[in-house]
Design a protein around this motif. Structure first.
Motif, PDB file in Angstrom:
ATOM      1  N   TYR A   1       0.837  -1.201   0.000  1.00 22.43           N
ATOM      2  CA  TYR A   1       0.000   0.000   0.000  1.00 22.43           C
ATOM      3  C   TYR A   1       0.874   1.255   0.000  1.00 22.43           C
TER       4      TYR A   1
ATOM      5  N   HIS B   1       2.639   1.812  -3.347  1.00 22.97           N
ATOM      6  CA  HIS B   1       1.759   2.356  -4.379  1.00 22.97           C
ATOM      7  C   HIS B   1       1.411   3.811  -4.114  1.00 22.97           C
ATOM      8  N   GLN B   2       1.214   4.144  -2.849  1.00 23.31           N
ATOM      9  CA  GLN B   2       0.869   5.529  -2.532  1.00 23.31           C
ATOM     10  C   GLN B   2       2.038   6.477  -2.791  1.00 23.31           C
TER      11      GLN B   2
ATOM     12  N   ARG C   1       2.374   7.304  -6.442  1.00 28.18           N
ATOM     13  CA  ARG C   1       1.256   8.069  -6.971  1.00 28.18           C
ATOM     14  C   ARG C   1       1.373   9.559  -6.685  1.00 28.18           C
TER      15      ARG C   1
ATOM     16  N   PRO D   1      -4.905  11.138  -7.450  1.00 25.59           N
ATOM     17  CA  PRO D   1      -5.750  10.037  -7.900  1.00 25.59           C
ATOM     18  C   PRO D   1      -5.869  10.085  -9.417  1.00 25.59           C
TER      19      PRO D   1
ATOM     20  N   VAL E   1      -5.856   4.295 -10.307  1.00 27.57           N
ATOM     21  CA  VAL E   1      -6.482   4.061  -9.001  1.00 27.57           C
ATOM     22  C   VAL E   1      -7.900   3.540  -9.207  1.00 27.57           C
TER      23      VAL E   1
ATOM     24  N   ARG F   1      -7.777   0.003 -10.549  1.00 30.82           N
ATOM     25  CA  ARG F   1      -7.366  -0.960  -9.529  1.00 30.82           C
ATOM     26  C   ARG F   1      -8.519  -1.244  -8.567  1.00 30.82           C
TER      27      ARG F   1
ATOM     28  N   GLU G   1      -4.782   0.046  -2.630  1.00 26.88           N
ATOM     29  CA  GLU G   1      -5.367   1.389  -2.641  1.00 26.88           C
ATOM     30  C   GLU G   1      -6.066   1.756  -1.336  1.00 26.88           C
TER      31      GLU G   1
END
Length: 106
Positions: free
Chosen positions: A25, A28-29, A32, A36, A40, A43, A78
């Motif tokens: 998590y 991925h954050q 990014r 958003p 996102v 997914r 996410e």
């Protein structure tokens, strides 16, 4: 595409049990940068659809648990809440498996 899946799988395997999905998590954050986007949404939608297909496959022929796990993993990348729940579930399943194997060996 397959290289990214392979890389993602290896990073999951390297992380400690109980921290794998939260690590995923956070990874991925951080990639990014708080923006958003379409990935996102895809997914989240894909994870939901795959998990629901897995639920249906529990009652019909097919690898239901595998699909549910894959869908949950997509959602966990996410959602911090889902990632924490998956980490806790992994620890509980590992403990139950160890107890089962210990009883089976007796």
């Amino acid at each position: 595409m397959f290289e990214r899946i392979k890389e993602s799988w290896h990073s999951l395997k390297k992380s400690e049990p109980g921290e794998r999905f939260q690590d995923r998590y956070h990874h991925h954050q951080s990639r990014r940068d708080g923006r958003p986007g379409l990935s996102v949404l895809l997914r989240l939608a894909g994870g939901t659809v795959v998990a629901l297909l897995g639920l249906v496959m529990l009652f019909t022929p097919g690898p239901g648990l595998v699909f549910m796990a894959a869908g949950a993993a997509l959602l966990g990348s996410e959602s911090r809440i889902v990632a924490r729940a998956l980490d806790r579930l992994e620890v509980l399943v590992r403990a139950a498996r160890e107890r089962f194997e210990a009883r089976r060996r007796r």
